[in-house]
Design an enzyme around this catalytic site. Sequence first.
Site, PDB file in Angstrom:
ATOM      1  N   ASN A 182      68.710   6.344  41.108  1.00 33.99           N
ATOM      2  CA  ASN A 182      69.588   7.159  41.965  1.00 33.99           C
ATOM      3  C   ASN A 182      70.880   6.427  42.306  1.00 33.99           C
ATOM      4  O   ASN A 182      71.301   6.385  43.465  1.00 33.99           O
ATOM      5  CB  ASN A 182      68.842   7.561  43.249  1.00 33.99           C
ATOM      6  CG  ASN A 182      69.547   8.672  44.006  1.00 33.99           C
ATOM      7  OD1 ASN A 182      70.326   9.425  43.425  1.00 33.99           O
ATOM      8  ND2 ASN A 182      69.291   8.766  45.290  1.00 33.99           N
ATOM      9  N   TYR A 192      66.649  10.845  30.828  1.00 34.73           N
ATOM     10  CA  TYR A 192      66.738  11.481  32.142  1.00 34.73           C
ATOM     11  C   TYR A 192      66.867  12.977  31.878  1.00 34.73           C
ATOM     12  O   TYR A 192      67.942  13.491  31.602  1.00 34.73           O
ATOM     13  CB  TYR A 192      67.942  10.948  32.919  1.00 34.73           C
ATOM     14  CG  TYR A 192      68.213  11.652  34.224  1.00 34.73           C
ATOM     15  CD1 TYR A 192      67.174  12.011  35.086  1.00 34.73           C
ATOM     16  CD2 TYR A 192      69.511  11.977  34.612  1.00 34.73           C
ATOM     17  CE1 TYR A 192      67.423  12.654  36.278  1.00 34.73           C
ATOM     18  CE2 TYR A 192      69.773  12.616  35.813  1.00 34.73           C
ATOM     19  CZ  TYR A 192      68.730  12.947  36.640  1.00 34.73           C
ATOM     20  OH  TYR A 192      68.971  13.596  37.835  1.00 34.73           O
ATOM     21  N   ASP A 195      62.551   9.871  33.620  1.00 37.10           N
ATOM     22  CA  ASP A 195      62.386  10.978  34.566  1.00 37.10           C
ATOM     23  C   ASP A 195      62.380  12.275  33.765  1.00 37.10           C
ATOM     24  O   ASP A 195      63.421  12.727  33.286  1.00 37.10           O
ATOM     25  CB  ASP A 195      63.541  10.952  35.578  1.00 37.10           C
ATOM     26  CG  ASP A 195      63.470  12.085  36.581  1.00 37.10           C
ATOM     27  OD1 ASP A 195      62.561  12.928  36.476  1.00 37.10           O
ATOM     28  OD2 ASP A 195      64.340  12.137  37.472  1.00 37.10           O
ATOM     29  N   ASN A 247      61.286  15.216  34.994  1.00 36.80           N
ATOM     30  CA  ASN A 247      61.626  16.291  35.924  1.00 36.80           C
ATOM     31  C   ASN A 247      60.664  17.469  35.882  1.00 36.80           C
ATOM     32  O   ASN A 247      61.044  18.602  36.209  1.00 36.80           O
ATOM     33  CB  ASN A 247      63.068  16.768  35.708  1.00 36.80           C
ATOM     34  CG  ASN A 247      63.986  16.300  36.820  1.00 36.80           C
ATOM     35  OD1 ASN A 247      63.608  16.312  37.995  1.00 36.80           O
ATOM     36  ND2 ASN A 247      65.203  15.907  36.481  1.00 36.80           N
ATOM     37  N   ASP A 284      64.787   7.550  45.647  1.00 30.57           N
ATOM     38  CA  ASP A 284      63.822   8.617  45.942  1.00 30.57           C
ATOM     39  C   ASP A 284      62.704   8.656  44.899  1.00 30.57           C
ATOM     40  O   ASP A 284      61.791   9.475  45.004  1.00 30.57           O
ATOM     41  CB  ASP A 284      64.522   9.972  46.045  1.00 30.57           C
ATOM     42  CG  ASP A 284      65.351  10.301  44.813  1.00 30.57           C
ATOM     43  OD1 ASP A 284      65.645   9.383  44.025  1.00 30.57           O
ATOM     44  OD2 ASP A 284      65.737  11.475  44.655  1.00 30.57           O
ATOM     45  N   HIS A 285      62.793   7.779  43.907  1.00 35.67           N
ATOM     46  CA  HIS A 285      61.731   7.591  42.914  1.00 35.67           C
ATOM     47  C   HIS A 285      61.193   6.167  43.035  1.00 35.67           C
ATOM     48  O   HIS A 285      61.856   5.288  43.584  1.00 35.67           O
ATOM     49  CB  HIS A 285      62.261   7.773  41.484  1.00 35.67           C
ATOM     50  CG  HIS A 285      62.719   9.154  41.160  1.00 35.67           C
ATOM     51  ND1 HIS A 285      62.080   9.953  40.232  1.00 35.67           N
ATOM     52  CD2 HIS A 285      63.775   9.881  41.614  1.00 35.67           C
ATOM     53  CE1 HIS A 285      62.720  11.116  40.137  1.00 35.67           C
ATOM     54  NE2 HIS A 285      63.750  11.093  40.969  1.00 35.67           N
ATOM     55  N   HIS A 333      53.275  19.713  68.317  1.00 29.84           N
ATOM     56  CA  HIS A 333      53.208  18.347  68.831  1.00 29.84           C
ATOM     57  C   HIS A 333      53.845  18.176  70.208  1.00 29.84           C
ATOM     58  O   HIS A 333      53.629  17.150  70.856  1.00 29.84           O
ATOM     59  CB  HIS A 333      53.893  17.384  67.844  1.00 29.84           C
ATOM     60  CG  HIS A 333      53.449  17.535  66.432  1.00 29.84           C
ATOM     61  ND1 HIS A 333      54.229  18.141  65.459  1.00 29.84           N
ATOM     62  CD2 HIS A 333      52.292  17.190  65.809  1.00 29.84           C
ATOM     63  CE1 HIS A 333      53.597  18.137  64.317  1.00 29.84           C
ATOM     64  NE2 HIS A 333      52.403  17.570  64.492  1.00 29.84           N
ATOM     65  N   CYS A 352      60.762  20.760  63.465  1.00 28.67           N
ATOM     66  CA  CYS A 352      59.940  19.628  63.910  1.00 28.67           C
ATOM     67  C   CYS A 352      60.519  18.324  63.365  1.00 28.67           C
ATOM     68  O   CYS A 352      60.978  18.255  62.221  1.00 28.67           O
ATOM     69  CB  CYS A 352      58.505  19.820  63.422  1.00 28.67           C
ATOM     70  SG  CYS A 352      57.392  18.453  63.825  1.00 28.67           S
TER      71      CYS A 352
END
Length: 487
Positions: free
Chosen positions: A9, A142, A183, A185, A286-287, A440, A463
Site C-alpha cells: 500500500n 497485483y 494480491d 483481490n 492493510d495487508h 454498549h 458505534c
Amino acid sequence: MKIVSWNINGIRTFKGGIKNALESLDADIVCVQETKVTRDLLDERTAIVEGYNSYFSFSRGRSGYSGVATYCKDSATPFAAEEGLTGLLTTNPKGTIGCYGDSSEFSSEELQLLDNEGRAVLTQHRVMCEDTPETVTVINVYCPRADPEKPERKHFKLQFYKLLQCRAEAILEAGSRVIILGDVNTSHRPIDHCDPDYIDDFEDHPGRKWLNGLLVDDSEGKDGKFVDTFRHFHPTRSKAFTCWNTMTGARQTNYGTRIDYIFADHPLVKMGFVAADIMPEVEGSDHCPVWGKLCCPLLSSSKLPPLCTRNLPEFAGRQQKLSRFLIKMDQQQPNLNPLGSAGTTSTGKKRKLAVESGVPKSKKIMTLKAATPKPQGNLLAFFKPKSVPVAPTREDPVSQCERGEERNEGVCMGDKGASLGGFWKTVLRGPPPPPPCKAHGEPCVLRTVKKAGPNMGKQFFVCNRPQGHASNPEARCNYFSWVDKGK
C-alpha cells in the site's frame, strides 16, 4: 529458497526505509504490490538497495497508482526478467522470458490496456530440486479490483485473470516451473472470508469461478494446474486472513479476507515446497505478508537482466542525477560560464562583461546589493488601519480607564462582547455531542459521507468500536443515526 509476497500500500510509506523492511522479511525473493510509484518518482534509495537487485512495473496512466516490484537477493539474481504479461512492454529482447500463449481472444487495444497499469513483473530463476536443475518463473501480480460503481472494471478484472492464466500456462508448457503470487483481490472459499453469508451467491462470483478453474482441488476433482500453497499445508485453518479494512478498525477483530496467495504448479509443490503461511503480526499496510519455503537451493545468475533498475539510465551513470551533480560540484569545479573560461567566446576572442566596466570587485557586490529592491511589506499590513495620534480629551475612554472611571464604558463594551459572542456561536456552531450507542452505551463516533450521491457531505453517528462479525460482542454494533442539522 524463501519467497515472500506483500501488498505494501505504497512503497514510500516505510518509515525505516525499504532496506530495513526487506531484511526484516528475511527472504531470497520479496514481491511487493501496490507500490504507488511511477518511474519519474522512483528514487535511488528505493530502486538500488545494497545486497539486492530489483525489477519494477509502473502504471503508465495514473500517478500514485498500482505498481509492483520484485526484490531479489544478489544470491538469487534471476537469469531473465520481464515487465507485463503481454510482451508489449519489452524494449530489449535480451534477457526476456517469452512464452505468451494464445492471446487471439484479446484485441490489441485490450492487451495494451491490460498492461498499462503496472500490474505484473516476471523473474526467471534456476534452482536445484532433487539434484535436478529446474527453471522457476515467478509471476508477481497485483490483480485489479472490481469497483461496483464502474461496471467496466469488472470486465477488466476478468480479462486480466484470463491473460494471467494464459501466460502462466504457456510458460509451464514451455518447460519452466511456475509460481504465481501477489494480491489476487478475490477470496476463494467461504473459509477465506470473514462473513461469506453476507454475500449473495458467494460461490457464483466470476472471480471464484476463475480460481476454481486455475487451481487443483482433489476433494472436488478439479484438475487445474496450480495449487494454493497455504491451503496445501493448512486445509482447514479458519480466520487466516491477509487483508482488512483499516478505516473501520477491522484488523483489531480480525474481520478480513484472504486474498493474497502463493500459487505454484502441482509438480513444484510436490517436489519443492516444504512450508507456506501468512504473517498477520506484520503491520504497516492493510495487508499482511505471505510466504512460502522450498527445499530447492537457488543458482544465481552472474549477470543482471536488462530490466534490473541498476541498468536504468537514471541509476546507471549514463545520465547524471541533479543531486549527484550538485554533490560533486566542489570536487569537479565544472565550468558554468557559457562564454568559456576567462570570458572567451567560441571564437576565442575575449569579451568584457557589462558589470566589469571599471568597477572594482569589492564594490561590485555593494552595487548589486544597492540595486536590489526593498522587500515589500506583509500582505496583512495593507489591511491594518494607519495609526493616527489623537490628543486625549476629557471624555477619552482611555484616560477614564487610567483614572479608574471606566465603569459605564465597561458595561457598554461587555454588552457588545456578549452580543458578538452569541452571534459567532450561532454561525460557528461545533459538532453536536455524540449519542451513546444502544448495545454498549459508549459515545459514538462522527462520520461524514464521502461517496458521491445524494447523501455526500452528510454526517452520521455510528458505534465507536472496530468492525467485526455480528456474533462478536466486542465488535461494532449496528447503531446508526444521521446528524440532525436543525438541533
